[in-house]
Design an enzyme around this catalytic site. Structure first.
Site, short mmCIF file in Angstrom:
data_model
loop_
_atom_site.label_atom_id
_atom_site.label_comp_id
_atom_site.label_asym_id
_atom_site.label_seq_id
_atom_site.Cartn_x
_atom_site.Cartn_y
_atom_site.Cartn_z
N GLY A 157 118.54 -35.83 12.44
CA GLY A 157 118.23 -36.79 11.38
C GLY A 157 116.80 -37.29 11.45
N ASP A 158 116.38 -37.94 10.36
CA ASP A 158 115.05 -38.56 10.27
C ASP A 158 113.92 -37.55 10.42
OD1 ASP A 158 116.48 -40.95 10.10
OD2 ASP A 158 116.47 -41.19 12.28
N ASN A 179 124.56 -44.76 5.66
CA ASN A 179 124.09 -44.57 7.04
C ASN A 179 122.74 -43.85 7.02
OD1 ASN A 179 125.29 -42.21 6.03
ND2 ASN A 179 126.22 -41.61 7.96
N HIS A 185 116.16 -42.77 4.05
CA HIS A 185 115.13 -41.81 3.67
C HIS A 185 113.90 -42.55 3.15
CE1 HIS A 185 118.52 -38.64 2.97
NE2 HIS A 185 118.45 -39.06 4.21
N ASP A 229 100.97 -34.05 12.60
CA ASP A 229 99.86 -34.94 12.97
C ASP A 229 100.16 -35.79 14.21
OD1 ASP A 229 101.72 -35.97 10.92
OD2 ASP A 229 100.66 -37.86 11.17
N GLY A 240 103.80 -31.09 7.21
CA GLY A 240 103.49 -32.51 6.97
C GLY A 240 102.45 -33.00 7.96
P1 GDP Z 1 114.72 -38.78 6.65
O1 GDP Z 1 115.88 -39.62 7.03
O2 GDP Z 1 114.86 -37.36 7.08
O3 GDP Z 1 114.34 -38.89 5.19
O4 GDP Z 1 113.46 -39.36 7.47
P2 GDP Z 1 113.10 -40.93 7.71
O5 GDP Z 1 112.52 -41.48 6.47
O6 GDP Z 1 114.23 -41.63 8.35
O7 GDP Z 1 112.00 -40.79 8.86
C1 GDP Z 1 110.85 -40.01 8.70
C2 GDP Z 1 109.61 -40.91 8.91
O8 GDP Z 1 108.48 -40.09 9.09
C3 GDP Z 1 109.28 -41.79 7.71
O9 GDP Z 1 108.74 -42.99 8.17
C4 GDP Z 1 108.25 -40.97 6.94
O10 GDP Z 1 107.38 -41.78 6.16
C5 GDP Z 1 107.51 -40.34 8.08
N1 GDP Z 1 106.92 -39.01 7.78
C6 GDP Z 1 107.48 -37.98 7.08
N2 GDP Z 1 106.68 -36.90 7.14
C7 GDP Z 1 105.60 -37.25 7.89
C8 GDP Z 1 104.45 -36.55 8.35
O11 GDP Z 1 104.26 -35.35 8.07
N3 GDP Z 1 103.58 -37.25 9.14
C9 GDP Z 1 103.78 -38.55 9.48
N4 GDP Z 1 102.88 -39.15 10.27
N5 GDP Z 1 104.86 -39.24 9.07
C10 GDP Z 1 105.76 -38.59 8.29
P1 IMO Z 2 119.15 -39.69 7.87
O1 IMO Z 2 119.74 -39.18 6.58
C1 IMO Z 2 119.62 -40.50 12.16
C2 IMO Z 2 123.72 -41.19 13.60
C3 IMO Z 2 123.89 -42.63 14.09
C4 IMO Z 2 124.95 -42.42 15.15
C5 IMO Z 2 125.83 -41.33 14.54
C6 IMO Z 2 127.08 -41.85 13.86
O2 IMO Z 2 118.27 -40.86 7.74
O3 IMO Z 2 118.56 -38.57 8.66
P2 IMO Z 2 127.52 -43.16 11.59
O4 IMO Z 2 127.05 -44.52 11.14
O5 IMO Z 2 127.12 -42.06 10.66
O6 IMO Z 2 128.99 -43.14 11.90
O7 IMO Z 2 126.75 -42.91 12.98
O8 IMO Z 2 125.02 -40.66 13.59
N1 IMO Z 2 123.16 -41.09 12.24
C7 IMO Z 2 121.87 -40.87 11.96
N2 IMO Z 2 120.80 -40.74 12.77
N3 IMO Z 2 119.47 -40.36 10.83
C8 IMO Z 2 120.53 -40.45 10.00
O9 IMO Z 2 120.46 -40.20 8.68
C9 IMO Z 2 121.80 -40.73 10.56
N4 IMO Z 2 123.03 -40.89 10.04
C10 IMO Z 2 123.85 -41.08 11.07
O10 IMO Z 2 122.69 -43.14 14.63
O11 IMO Z 2 124.36 -41.90 16.31
MG MG Z 3 116.32 -41.35 8.12
#
Ligand code: GDP
Ligand code: IMO
Ligand code: MG
Length: 455
Positions: free
Chosen positions: A38-39, A64, A67, A363, A443
């Site tokens: 995730g993230d 949960n 983005h 980066d 990115g």
């Molecule tokens: P997602 O859940 O997959 O949409 O990702 P999140 O938003 O939870 O976390 C990604 C984080 O990385 C966010 O704060 C974005 O703004 C940041 N981000 C995404 N791509 C880049 C990148 O190429 N470089 C940097 N420095 N930050 C990025």
């Molecule tokens: P995005 O879409 C990171 C993780 C939680 C926990 C486990 C179970 O932003 O990538 P839940 O609340 O789903 O029952 O939690 O899954 N988790 C995530 N970790 N990014 C997410 O979503 C997550 N969605 C759930 O931290 O470990």
């Molecule tokens: Mg996320």
């Protein structure tokens, strides 16, 4: 009948029925999926592709997810709403596989509306599948109680987001859940079933206080507000696939290693975050799936508990965490950090069949003199070809690394692959060659512009 001989309808047949179009023709959906824990930056990749999209869908998970999308230095965060809604031309669709917490949905929309103009008219641009399940406040409360019980009974919890995800998907599987179609159809019938479910929860968790009358009153007002958005999801997406040319994008939430079947069970979420979840969560045939893009962070992070073979519980992990601002968008928790793990990515690719990847946050690696990449796991001295299912086995996995030279240069202003330092290019190529999947985007920063597109 083979797909070639199926009528290209919808055409009226001699008996008055309607022949459906063959899934072999029609529009295809483009899918964006998280490939790690995730993230990875799915929101940013979706935002980029959504500039050219007509419909952006969520097919699984709930709020949960978190983005982030950065446009003109304004940071938006999406949890339940497809991030593509930020493009005023886009219709956003929440499919049947998603679980919806109504107060959360409206709060999220209002919060993001306060930040910029892009969400204007969102209520008219959102379609919600009538088959999507509803997350109630007591599901969220039960999530918290379950975590507390795990801590007390087993000495550790799962580290969930406490958004009620486990409880609501349990209600769905136990066939006692309530769906959007129930909320907007016969409210008396809905009230009866809600009361039954709430009482079940009260008997399972005696400390849980539920004001049934009060909850129903709130739900009634949500029902009136949401009713115009609720449609038959299967028919909506069928028409989108088989009407005039439409660019349809699916925004995955959570990620492969959090998938209920393929993730690091039990430290996973409760939905299918891999490609199968697209078919079951929208109601579309597999032939309608086109490109499948995997989003990969240039290193690895994880929120919550569970095995993490390449974790760097040291100054390297700390540097990744601080440079990458690695805090959860939904819970604000500090993310655990480590090197890129190609064993895990190969496994995610076996399941999802990525057609290309987006490599984000390159980066963040700019200051490392050397960069390690996990390339294989050894269990009891033997290299294994698969990704272990069992947590205890995975915890014992010994990672073998390749060490690549760093580039010690700022990449944040690079806008073409050629502008990247030589060693950064080699890092990208090493990942491509090991996985056998092309990297389409790289990115180098948070903003829309900080994305190198290669083809
Ligand atoms: P997602 O859940 O997959 O949409 O990702 P999140 O938003 O939870 O976390 C990604 C984080 O990385 C966010 O704060 C974005 O703004 C940041 N981000 C995404 N791509 C880049 C990148 O190429 N470089 C940097 N420095 N930050 C990025
Ligand atoms: P995005 O879409 C990171 C993780 C939680 C926990 C486990 C179970 O932003 O990538 P839940 O609340 O789903 O029952 O939690 O899954 N988790 C995530 N970790 N990014 C997410 O979503 C997550 N969605 C759930 O931290 O470990
Ligand atoms: Mg996320």
């Amino acid at each position: 009948m083979s797909s070639e001989t199926v009528a290209l309808g919808p055409t009226t047949m001699s008996n008055g029925g309607t022949a459906l179009r063959s899934p072999a023709v029609g529009n295809k959906v483009t899918v964006v999926l998280g490939a790690q824990w995730g993230d990875e930056g799915k929101g940013k990749v979706v935002d980029l592709i959504a500039q050219e999209a007509d419909i952006v869908c969520r097919c699984q998970g709930g709020n949960n997810a978190g983005h982030t999308v950065v446009v003109d230095s304004v940071e938006y965060d999406f949890h339940l709403l497809p991030s593509g809604i930020i493009n005023p031309e886009v219709t956003a669709f929440i499919g049947n596989g998603v679980v919806i917490h109504l107060p959360g949905l409206f709060e999220e929309a209002e919060k993001n509306c306060g930040k910029g103009q892009s969400l204007a008219g969102w209520e008219k641009r959102l379609v919600i599948s009538d088959r999507a399940h509803i997350v109630f406040d007591f599901h969220q409360a039960a999530d918290g109680i379950q975590e507390q019980q795990r801590q007390e009974q087993a000495g550790k919890n799962l580290g969930t987001t406490k958004k009620g995800i486990g409880p609501v998907y349990s209600s769905k599987a136990a066939r006692s859940g309530l769906r959007m179609c129930d909320l907007v159809s016969d409210f008396n019938e809905f009230s009866k079933r809600f009361t039954l479910l709430a009482n079940q929860y009260k008997s399972m968790y005696p400390s849980l206080e539920i004001n049934i009358e009060g909850e129903l009153e709130k739900l009634k007002s949500y029902a009136d507000r949401v009713k115009p958005m609720v449609k038959d999801g299967v028919y909506f997406i069928y028409e989108a696939l088989h009407g005039p040319p439409r660019r349809i994008l699916v925004e995955g939430a959570n990620a492969a290693l959090l998938d209920i079947d393929f993730g690091t069970y039990p430290f996973v979420t409760s939905s299918n975050c891999t490609v199968g979840g697209v078919c079951t969560g929208l109601g579309i045939p597999p032939q309608s799936i086109g490109e499948v893009y995997g989003v990969v962070k240039a290193y690895t992070t994880r929120v919550g508990i569970g095995a993490f073979p390449t974790e760097q519980n040291n100054e390297i992990g700390d540097l990744l965490q601080t440079r990458g601002h690695e805090f959860g968008v939904t819970t604000g928790r500090r993310r655990r950090c480590g090197w890129l793990d190609l064993v895990l990515l190969r496994y995610a690719h076996m399941i999802n069949g990525f057609t290309a990847l987006a490599l984000t946050k390159l980066d963040i690696l700019d200051v490392f003199p050397e960069i390690k990449v996990g390339v294989s796991y050894k269990i009891e001295g033997k290299t294994i070809p698969h990704f272990p299912a069992n947590q205890e086995v995975l915890n014992k996995a010994e990672v073998e690394y390749e060490t690549l030279p760093g580039w010690n240069k700022d990449t944040s202003n690079a806008r073409t692959f050629e502008e990247l330092p030589e060693n950064a290019k080699k890092y990208v190529q090493f990942i491509e060659e090991t996985l056998g999947v092309p990297i389409k985007w790289i990115g180098v920063g948070k903003s829309r512009e900080s994305m190198i597109q290669r083809f």
